[in-house]
Enzyme design. Structure first.
Site, PDB file in Angstrom:
ATOM      1  N   ARG A  57     -42.809 -61.511  31.896  1.00  0.00           N
ATOM      2  CA  ARG A  57     -43.214 -62.252  30.690  1.00  0.00           C
ATOM      3  C   ARG A  57     -41.846 -63.934  29.800  1.00  0.00           C
ATOM      4  O   ARG A  57     -42.397 -64.345  29.826  1.00  0.00           O
ATOM      5  CB  ARG A  57     -43.377 -61.391  29.462  1.00  0.00           C
ATOM      6  CG  ARG A  57     -44.437 -60.261  29.796  1.00  0.00           C
ATOM      7  CD  ARG A  57     -45.917 -60.564  29.880  1.00  0.00           C
ATOM      8  NE  ARG A  57     -46.221 -61.453  29.083  1.00  0.00           N
ATOM      9  CZ  ARG A  57     -46.771 -63.111  29.309  1.00  0.00           C
ATOM     10  NH1 ARG A  57     -47.421 -63.264  30.319  1.00  0.00           N
ATOM     11  NH2 ARG A  57     -47.520 -63.484  28.319  1.00  0.00           N
ATOM     12  N   ILE A  58     -40.530 -62.833  29.786  1.00  0.00           N
ATOM     13  CA  ILE A  58     -39.970 -64.415  29.278  1.00  0.00           C
ATOM     14  C   ILE A  58     -39.482 -64.937  29.725  1.00  0.00           C
ATOM     15  O   ILE A  58     -39.327 -66.322  29.773  1.00  0.00           O
ATOM     16  CB  ILE A  58     -38.720 -63.353  28.137  1.00  0.00           C
ATOM     17  CG1 ILE A  58     -39.155 -63.005  27.415  1.00  0.00           C
ATOM     18  CG2 ILE A  58     -37.279 -64.726  27.730  1.00  0.00           C
ATOM     19  CD1 ILE A  58     -40.095 -63.674  26.361  1.00  0.00           C
ATOM     20  N   SER A 100     -32.624 -60.084  20.027  1.00  0.00           N
ATOM     21  CA  SER A 100     -34.268 -59.629  20.268  1.00  0.00           C
ATOM     22  C   SER A 100     -34.837 -60.594  19.520  1.00  0.00           C
ATOM     23  O   SER A 100     -34.158 -61.623  18.832  1.00  0.00           O
ATOM     24  CB  SER A 100     -34.419 -58.028  20.190  1.00  0.00           C
ATOM     25  OG  SER A 100     -33.936 -58.525  18.277  1.00  0.00           O
ATOM     26  N   CYS A 101     -36.079 -60.372  20.058  1.00  0.00           N
ATOM     27  CA  CYS A 101     -36.568 -61.259  19.873  1.00  0.00           C
ATOM     28  C   CYS A 101     -37.178 -61.209  17.755  1.00  0.00           C
ATOM     29  O   CYS A 101     -37.458 -62.083  16.965  1.00  0.00           O
ATOM     30  CB  CYS A 101     -38.390 -61.158  19.833  1.00  0.00           C
ATOM     31  SG  CYS A 101     -39.092 -59.620  19.789  1.00  0.00           S
ATOM     32  N   THR A 102     -36.941 -59.557  17.349  1.00  0.00           N
ATOM     33  CA  THR A 102     -36.984 -59.078  16.002  1.00  0.00           C
ATOM     34  C   THR A 102     -36.440 -59.323  15.767  1.00  0.00           C
ATOM     35  O   THR A 102     -36.168 -60.352  14.450  1.00  0.00           O
ATOM     36  CB  THR A 102     -37.360 -57.837  15.902  1.00  0.00           C
ATOM     37  OG1 THR A 102     -38.797 -57.438  16.199  1.00  0.00           O
ATOM     38  CG2 THR A 102     -37.219 -57.025  14.637  1.00  0.00           C
ATOM     39  N   ASN A 161     -44.720 -54.528  27.897  1.00  0.00           N
ATOM     40  CA  ASN A 161     -43.952 -54.098  29.466  1.00  0.00           C
ATOM     41  C   ASN A 161     -43.480 -52.977  29.719  1.00  0.00           C
ATOM     42  O   ASN A 161     -44.074 -52.235  30.846  1.00  0.00           O
ATOM     43  CB  ASN A 161     -44.468 -54.967  30.303  1.00  0.00           C
ATOM     44  CG  ASN A 161     -45.659 -56.227  31.100  1.00  0.00           C
ATOM     45  OD1 ASN A 161     -46.749 -55.351  31.182  1.00  0.00           O
ATOM     46  ND2 ASN A 161     -44.711 -57.610  31.782  1.00  0.00           N
ATOM     47  N   GLY A 169     -33.737 -52.062  17.119  1.00  0.00           N
ATOM     48  CA  GLY A 169     -32.193 -52.488  16.433  1.00  0.00           C
ATOM     49  C   GLY A 169     -32.165 -53.327  15.919  1.00  0.00           C
ATOM     50  O   GLY A 169     -30.890 -53.890  15.880  1.00  0.00           O
ATOM     51  N   ARG A 201     -45.111 -50.411  16.742  1.00  0.00           N
ATOM     52  CA  ARG A 201     -46.380 -50.605  18.186  1.00  0.00           C
ATOM     53  C   ARG A 201     -47.567 -51.073  17.546  1.00  0.00           C
ATOM     54  O   ARG A 201     -47.737 -49.769  17.658  1.00  0.00           O
ATOM     55  CB  ARG A 201     -46.021 -50.507  19.764  1.00  0.00           C
ATOM     56  CG  ARG A 201     -43.971 -50.607  20.220  1.00  0.00           C
ATOM     57  CD  ARG A 201     -43.720 -51.990  20.443  1.00  0.00           C
ATOM     58  NE  ARG A 201     -42.904 -51.596  20.163  1.00  0.00           N
ATOM     59  CZ  ARG A 201     -41.600 -51.759  21.705  1.00  0.00           C
ATOM     60  NH1 ARG A 201     -42.216 -52.176  23.131  1.00  0.00           N
ATOM     61  NH2 ARG A 201     -40.540 -52.843  22.232  1.00  0.00           N
ATOM     62  N   ASN A 251     -43.344 -62.881  19.627  1.00  0.00           N
ATOM     63  CA  ASN A 251     -41.744 -62.238  20.044  1.00  0.00           C
ATOM     64  C   ASN A 251     -41.896 -62.949  20.905  1.00  0.00           C
ATOM     65  O   ASN A 251     -40.954 -62.849  22.103  1.00  0.00           O
ATOM     66  CB  ASN A 251     -42.351 -60.610  19.822  1.00  0.00           C
ATOM     67  CG  ASN A 251     -43.763 -60.410  20.810  1.00  0.00           C
ATOM     68  OD1 ASN A 251     -44.802 -61.071  19.173  1.00  0.00           O
ATOM     69  ND2 ASN A 251     -43.486 -60.311  21.687  1.00  0.00           N
TER      70      ASN A 251
END
Length: 481
Positions: A138-139, A288-290, A320, A348, A370, A453
């Site tokens: 995906r990324i 991370s995205c978050t 995924n 995290g 999620r 994200n």
């Protein structure tokens, strides 16, 4: 003539101006490596309607719509200057010109505002830097799209190769098809052809070698003409220095991880701590995205109000890593069907804040759920401030941060009362402050931060790679500090 006729005539006039902007923007980008922005949004390769919509978006932030009739003179003024590689925000030029009372002409004001990118001050166009993608999920595919998009000037970053494990018959054709069409992010903007015999994908003129390998130790990138490259590992298989060091093979100079790094691997959030990267650092993480979503607004709030403690709750789209239907998973709950359940899981991101913001003394805790959407998440940041504030004050401050601060590429701002998650698919910002949902009472502030994200995070990865490669050009007018 009726009122409707007047409105339509005005629209046609603005369309005509936007249409005339396109070749000017394209020529500046191709010939001088100048990226024209409008409030941090690139106008390169944009359609007439997209240019008009970007101008209209300024109304949500600044309170009034920005017209192409206002920005076009600044764009024309740029063509008369001896510009070097840079990013120039014509929205900021127009806004700052309005508040300037010296009586300068637009040409004089523009020349002064971008003086650092002209004449003897301009930097030379830098030689392109090779980039290798290790993994193509995906990324990886979104990063590939961004790298191809940014290759238009012929300089900057050059995607040279993609490394994957062999997947059987027509492997390269299927991977190219996934790059060409995406269920969330839509069609690839351009053309893609496949040369199976030479294991090559040609995307908008960029020749990308597809290399099959099961392990980094098998590879010598110089055999493919790749040198001094930055490798982006988006597999997440290795996250510490020892594991990621396996990528430092012939032809590879630096390794960037698209997941939180472990141990002494620096976790970098562009806009916040990217300037701490040591020139000789060969391995780093983009967190991370978050983490990218919460750290910029957390820094902004701490800078202005001070933060004593906080908690972040992320409502995150499924990934995924989860199962389509119930099946075995090493984690406690992630084995349950992702599209059918809300799933409590760990994050995290809160602990990663300390790596990106070591000067922040506040304790930040975090948890995550999620949910059954395929993209776009929201982080709810609950903060105890060091001083009391009003809701209006906090919103005005964050609106200004999104417009004029060094964090304007990371923090976006929206006041639309009916905004929902799908509205933010394709956002290039690390996070978007939802003004309508923001709550402030005394020393307590609760921020609702949307983030794509996938795509927003991929844009942050590219910014880090541009920085370490030396092709991150300065922005004018310079943001307020």
């Amino acid at each position: 003539m009726t009122v409707n006729d007047d409105s339509f005539t005005t629209w046609n006039h603005r369309e005509e101006i936007a249409e005339s902007m396109i070749p000017i923007i394209g020529k500046l980008h191709r010939e001088r490596d100048v990226t024209v922005l409008l409030h941090s949004r690139s106008l390169v390769n944009k359609s007439v309607v997209s240019i008009l919509k970007t101008h209209r978006f300024a109304r949500q932030i600044a309170g009034e719509e920005l017209s192409v009739t206002e920005t076009m003179p600044f764009l024309q003024a740029l063509t008369t200057l001896d510009l070097g590689p840079s990013q120039i925000d014509i929205g900021m030029l127009a806004a700052t010109y309005k508040s300037d009372d010296r009586g300068l002409s637009i040409e004089q004001f523009t020349a002064e505002a971008v003086a650092g990118a002209t004449g003897a001050n301009k930097i030379e166009r830098r030689e392109g830097r090779d980039v290798v993608l290790y993994g193509f999920g995906r990324i990886g595919r979104l990063v590939a799209r961004l790298l191809i998009e940014k290759a238009g000037s012929g300089n900057g970053l050059r995607l040279r190769a993609i490394v994957v494990r062999g997947g059987g018959a027509q492997d390269i054709v299927k991977r190219a098809s996934l790059l060409r069409r995406d269920s969330i992010h839509g069609q690839f903007q351009g053309t893609i052809t496949v040369d199976e015999e030479n294991s090559t994908i040609l995307a908008n003129g960029n020749e990308i070698k597809v290399i099959y390998a099961n392990d980094p130790s098998e590879l010598d990138y110089t055999a493919y003409g790749i040198k001094n490259a930055i490798l982006i590992d988006n597999t997440g298989k290795w996250r510490d220095r020892e594991g990621l060091s396996q990528h430092l093979r012939p032809g590879i100079d630096k390794v960037v991880l698209t997941a939180p790094g472990k141990g002494d691997v620096p976790n970098i959030v562009h806009g916040v701590n990217h300037d701490t990267i040591k020139p000789d650092e060969q391995i780093l993480s983009c967190a991370s995205c978050t983490t990218n979503a919460i750290v910029p607004p957390l820094k902004a709030m701490d800078d202005e109000y001070g933060v004593l403690r906080g908690h972040v709750e992320t409502v995150h789209s499924f990934t995924n890593d989860q199962n389509l239907l119930d099946n075995y998973h090493k984690s406690e709950r992630r084995g349950r069907s992702a599209p059918l359940n809300m799933v409590i899981t760990e994050t995290g991101a809160a602990s990663a804040v300390a790596k990106a913001l070591p000067d922040l003394k506040a304790r930040i805790t975090g948890s995550s759920i999620r949910v059954p959407v395929p993209d776009v998440s929201i982080a709810i940041l609950n903060l105890q401030l060091a001083r009391e504030a009003s809701r209006e004050e906090v919103l005005d401050y964050l609106r200004d941060v999104s417009l004029t601060s060094p964090l304007r590429r990371q923090i976006d701002f929206i006041s639309a009362p009916d905004a929902v998650s799908s509205d933010f698919i394709g956002s290039r910002h690390a996070s978007i402050v939802d003004a309508g949902a923001t709550k402030v009472e005394g020393d307590n502030a609760i921020l609702y931060l949307w983030y794509d994200n996938e795509f927003g995070y991929s844009c942050q990865v590219i910014r880090v790679v541009q920085h370490v490669s030396g092709v991150e050009y300065p922005t004018y007018p310079a943001p307020a500090v």
